[in-house]
Design an enzyme around this catalytic site. Sequence first.
Site, mmCIF file in Angstrom:
data_model
loop_
_atom_site.group_PDB
_atom_site.id
_atom_site.type_symbol
_atom_site.label_atom_id
_atom_site.label_comp_id
_atom_site.label_asym_id
_atom_site.label_seq_id
_atom_site.Cartn_x
_atom_site.Cartn_y
_atom_site.Cartn_z
ATOM 1 N N CYS A 137 13.259 12.103 5.497
ATOM 2 C CA CYS A 137 13.486 11.712 6.887
ATOM 3 C C CYS A 137 14.913 12.031 7.314
ATOM 4 C CB CYS A 137 13.171 10.243 7.088
ATOM 5 S SG CYS A 137 14.003 9.150 5.932
ATOM 6 N N LYS A 185 0.844 -1.194 0.000
ATOM 7 C CA LYS A 185 0.000 0.000 0.000
ATOM 8 C C LYS A 185 0.880 1.245 0.000
ATOM 9 C CE LYS A 185 -1.809 2.585 3.184
ATOM 10 N NZ LYS A 185 -1.822 3.939 2.514
ATOM 11 N N GLU A 216 11.199 2.279 9.420
ATOM 12 C CA GLU A 216 12.058 3.456 9.322
ATOM 13 C C GLU A 216 11.158 4.647 9.585
ATOM 14 O OE1 GLU A 216 13.490 6.750 8.493
ATOM 15 O OE2 GLU A 216 12.922 6.169 6.457
ATOM 16 N N GLU A 222 9.633 16.899 14.462
ATOM 17 C CA GLU A 222 9.827 16.728 13.024
ATOM 18 C C GLU A 222 8.723 17.469 12.271
ATOM 19 O OE1 GLU A 222 10.991 13.141 10.001
ATOM 20 O OE2 GLU A 222 9.237 12.822 11.264
#
Length: 484
Positions: free
Chosen positions: A284, A176, A250, A381
Amino acid sequence: MTAPIMLQHFVGGRWATGAGEPLRSVSPARPDVVVAEGVASTVSDVDAAVTAAAEAGRRWARTPMHQRGAVLTAAAAVVEQHADEWGLELAVEEGKTRAEGVGEVRRAAQVLRYYGAEADRESGELYASPRAGEQILVTRRPVGVVGVITPFNFPIAIPAWKIAPALVHGNTVVWKPAGTVPLLAMRLAQALESAGLPAGVLNLVHGDGEVGSAIVEHPGVEAISFTGSTAVGRAIAATAAARGVPVQAEMGGKNAAVVLDDADFDLAVEQVMLGAFRSTGQKCTATSRLILTRGIADRFLEAVADRARTLVVGDPADDRTEMGPVISEAARQRITAALAALDGTVVAGGAPYTDDLRARGYFVAPTVVEVTGPAAVWTDELFGPVLAVRRANDAEQALALAADSEYGLSAAVFTQDLTRALDVVAHLDVGVLHINSETAGADPHVPFGGSRSSGLGPREQGRAARDFYTHTTTVYLRGGRAGA
């Protein structure tokens, strides 16, 4: 791109329309432009995909690895052939510049080619036995059906570096992608199909969190590889752990670049700018924190701010553009809200655009802020083009500030002092460390991943990938009695 492309899912070797809610992908630079549209998958579609993967898995696992690798190599050629076309589609759909989009498509081809050669590398281990006439072999077997859930920011490269090792090691996949970038997912699946991948080995389902949850919770899924936020990654890991399923995740990052007084000034400015603002900071591994020692701080901060102000921000399909939009209006609002709550000084950027194109699109100006105390832009973040800066009295304080984060994905240190660099290598706890280069970047032949809140499970890429996509069988091999 003159008309929306019809989206379909790919299950059991057949392209079909989903049965769920309408699904639409729009250009973040021009939200009134529909890139692709169709209907999302349902939980029933996920069930059909897992069934197809399980049925195909028995044959695929018995296919010689060289043949499995040949499919990946052939798919790499297809991807490479379409790099310019698909790179433009990527830029329009995701928002990174055209050059970056083409580069990402070519990186996906590189990843496929790397794993296409996996059969030519060692695949097991041989140990001496304490018993005469016996050898001990350690062989590797596929784990089975792997659920793959990928993010928007690298819509073809990240799927390639998950799917390619899964397939070459004999697993089958239910995948997905992020709902904002379904078109590039279709392109990768099309490349693998045209390369001769057998029906059911790769299954593509589109949708939102309900579809992702159906994959994670499905009893037929035997491992899950995920890239995305830390909160979602931990939730997936908790759900999977309840039924004993391994997870490779991750997750987030708040990556620091440390520039010491003895750094190569021009190199450090260039690399910090690339790390902070390339791909609109939506990596990231992007540089989102900058720490400057006092001897270089004033001059360096001024240089970075000047460069940020002059970056060409606009239509990602325009070759003159250096930075495009963020992925969505929600992303833009989240970043804007964080800047509005800032306890610090805006050095560059920070204000919304007022011209027609950038006011209508999801654009955020390249922003540099200096903070002196606690601030969300320093700890959280944001996943956008915001660089938070702090000053340090000396190298020791600078490195302590770099380490002061819940995340441990990537970091960069700029220095000409070899002894200092070696000390950083030994003591800074991150998964990826750069000395005199930007924090962002990953090569397909070396491990990738982070520590603490940035990663769970085995590393991705390189030979490390097989630790997740295979399990070992220790074989005690002994013949009959000699002369019998």
